[in-house]
Design a protein around this motif. Structure first.
Motif, short mmCIF file in Angstrom:
data_model
loop_
_atom_site.label_atom_id
_atom_site.label_comp_id
_atom_site.label_asym_id
_atom_site.label_seq_id
_atom_site.Cartn_x
_atom_site.Cartn_y
_atom_site.Cartn_z
N GLY A 63 0.72 -1.68 -0.11
CA GLY A 63 -0.52 -0.29 -0.20
C GLY A 63 1.17 0.99 0.38
O GLY A 63 0.34 2.12 -0.64
N GLU A 64 1.91 1.47 0.25
CA GLU A 64 2.80 2.41 0.53
C GLU A 64 3.12 2.79 -1.62
O GLU A 64 3.81 1.77 -2.23
CB GLU A 64 3.87 2.09 0.97
CG GLU A 64 4.73 3.52 1.07
CD GLU A 64 6.71 3.27 1.89
OE1 GLU A 64 7.28 3.22 0.70
OE2 GLU A 64 6.64 2.48 2.45
N GLU A 65 3.02 4.06 -1.49
CA GLU A 65 3.06 4.41 -2.36
C GLU A 65 4.34 4.73 -3.26
O GLU A 65 5.06 6.11 -1.75
CB GLU A 65 1.82 5.72 -2.77
CG GLU A 65 1.10 4.96 -2.90
CD GLU A 65 0.21 4.57 -4.15
OE1 GLU A 65 0.81 4.84 -5.19
OE2 GLU A 65 -0.15 3.31 -4.52
N PRO A 66 4.92 4.89 -4.09
CA PRO A 66 6.56 5.84 -4.21
C PRO A 66 6.30 6.66 -3.81
O PRO A 66 5.47 7.75 -4.47
CB PRO A 66 6.88 5.72 -5.61
CG PRO A 66 5.81 3.73 -6.11
CD PRO A 66 4.29 4.65 -5.01
N GLY A 67 7.64 7.53 -3.36
CA GLY A 67 7.12 8.99 -3.04
C GLY A 67 7.98 9.77 -4.66
O GLY A 67 8.59 9.57 -5.20
N PRO A 68 8.26 11.12 -4.32
CA PRO A 68 8.63 11.74 -5.10
C PRO A 68 9.96 11.47 -6.11
O PRO A 68 10.17 11.40 -7.94
CB PRO A 68 9.32 13.24 -4.70
CG PRO A 68 8.39 13.51 -3.62
CD PRO A 68 8.36 12.06 -2.74
#
Length: 500
Positions: free
Chosen positions: A463-468
């Motif tokens: 569920g963790e989305e990739p950051g910038p």
């Protein structure tokens, strides 16, 4: 132990021996059998390490209150069984064996520690660590001898605030020359590394009424936790393709900002000139403080290092530095160059903390800097790490062309951007290859591994989305000794060839 000794040689032999606890309650088979059983168990369970020297038979017999022949016979039996070795002039020692099996190991297996470096890894490519094998032992030892010879007797008494004057003077000259820092010796506070200095400043800022500290959106969770432990709330700054958006500082309500302007960790991007100026303008307008973490400031490879941010306004910027990358983190030596208004408060907090670095190490570093040894060591390290980075970039371009190495040519790490959707597989294969390497997302503000003890090598939680920064690895090339670096680089290339 016995109160008297047959000969002075026997006393010296005992003083070189272990203080050994064994149980010789005889039971039905006698003291000799009990001693053999107890010594065998001590070796088997690891209480007696391979190579450990045992007391002489005379010394151990006197200690246990048994006949000397009882101990001699027990030693002879265990030598015959292979548990011990006995050589003329070397005494009786525990035989070299494979790793001992700990008592109750099957029932007491603990999960692997959630530490950045899995000790089972064959190759350590985690960021932030220098090559420990390259510590300049001979030069440091020589500097120690010279420093101790020249030191006044007062150096070994109670110390005043700020650290030894010899080191503060040496640092003032070095920082002005090498980093462009405005550094009068009176403004320098020697501390036990970067985190020690940050804690001192955090306590002073909190006491002066600060409630928030702005931080970079990627960084070490230990620093955020340290600030929080002193009662300060951290607020992440925005980030874009040009780095940290310091123009957003007025909206944070912060009383201070922590920046790594020379080489942002871990993104590898320096703070642009206009953004450096914006941070200083904010501090002037609000009375805030810029905490200038000079991370990797001495290790720029493609050009001359950019001067420290502190030079723009010494009254609103606190400069923090350390020898943890240039020499060794084990020295626990760092410094702060402070605005005059913070000096007294920092001195008072440091006096209460009772955690100053050792006087001998301070005197040695002062001598090492003054003699030119530090400059020579840093230049050699800069060349060595540049060659390692160049080799990393060239090998990845040849063997894994779908990945991209980003960040400036500086420091002890590089960012390796991965094709979308490959990060989890790459980390799993790295673990199978015995390769410790970190993922970028673990350093993002708010992620689980941000906190101290986080596992930077584990795949992102569900569920963790990739950051910038997207899916990427943070690859440290500083830590492996020279003989292991080729193997570490080959393992990394195998991982990326197979999964990208």
């Amino acid at each position: 132990m016995a109160d008297s000794w047959a000969t002075s040689a026997e006393l010296r032999d005992f003083q070189r021996s272990l203080d050994l606890h064994v149980d010789v309650r005889a039971g039905s088979r006698g003291a000799g059998a009990a001693l053999i059983r107890s010594l065998r168990d001590a070796v088997r369970t690891g209480r007696l390490a391979p190579g450990a020297r045992l007391p002489s038979s005379r010394a151990l017999a006197a200690d246990l209150g048994v006949a000397r022949n009882t101990v001699a016979d027990a030693y002879a039996e265990l030598v015959a069984e292979g548990w011990l070795t006995a050589r003329q002039g070397s005494g009786t020692r525990v035989a070299a064996r494979s790793e001992p099996r700990r008592a109750g190991a099957a029932a007491q297996v603990q999960p692997p520690p959630r530490h950045a470096l899995d000790r089972r890894a064959t190759y350590n490519l985690l960021p932030g660590a220098p090559d420990a094998a390259r510590f300049p032992r001979a030069a440091w030892a020589a500097a120690t001898r010279r420093a101790l010879t020249a030191a006044p007797s007062a150096a070994f008494g109670h110390q005043g605030p700020g650290g030894r004057v010899e080191l503060r003077r040496a640092l003032a000259g070095y920082l002005a020359r090498a980093r462009g820092v405005y550094a009068e010796p009176e403004r320098i506070v020697v501390c036990s590394g970067f985190t020690s200095g940050l804690r001192l400043l955090a306590e002073v800022l909190r006491a002066e009424g600060a409630r928030r500290v702005a931080v970079e959106p990627y960084g070490l969770g230990l620093h955020r936790r340290l600030l929080a432990d002193t009662g300060l709330r951290t607020v992440p700054l925005p980030y874009d393709d040009e780095g940290i958006a310091t123009a957003a500082l007025p909206a944070t309500g912060a009383g201070a900002v922590l920046l790594t302007p020379a080489h942002q960790f871990p993104t590898g991007v320096p703070l642009a000139p206009e953004r450096r100026a914006a941070a200083v303008d904010w501090a002037r307008a609000t009375g805030g403080v810029v905490l200038d973490d000079d991370y990797d400031g001495e290790f720029r490879y493609d050009r001359q290092p950019v001067g420290a941010l502190q030079s723009l306004d010494p009254e609103h910027v606190a400069h923090l530095g350390t020898v943890s990358k240039s020499l060794s983190p084990a020295l626990r030596l760092g410094w702060m160059v402070l605005p005059e208004r913070l000096l007294r408060a920092v001195h008072e907090v440091q006096a209460l903390s009772r955690t100053p670095p050792g006087v001998v190490d301070q005197l040695t570093l002062a001598e090492f800097v003054e003699s030119g040894g530090y400059d020579r060591h840093v230049r050699a390290a800069r060349q060595r790490y540049r060659r390692r980075r160049d080799r990393l970039v060239a090998e990845l371009a040849r063997r894994a062309p779908r990945v991209t190495v980003t960040g400036i040519a500086a420091g002890l790490h590089a960012v390796v951007r991965l094709p979308p959707g490959t990060e989890r597989r790459v980390l799993a294969r790295a673990a199978r290859e015995g390769l410790a390497v970190a993922r970028m997302g673990a350093y993002q503000y708010g992620n689980a591994a941000w906190e101290e003890g986080g596992d930077f090598t584990a795949p992102a939680p569900a569920g963790e989305e990739p950051g910038p920064q997207g899916e990427a690895l943070v690859v440290g090339y500083g830590a492996p000794p020279d003989h292991l670096y080729p193997g570490a680089l080959a393992a990394l290339c195998r991982v990326l060839e197979a999964e990208t």
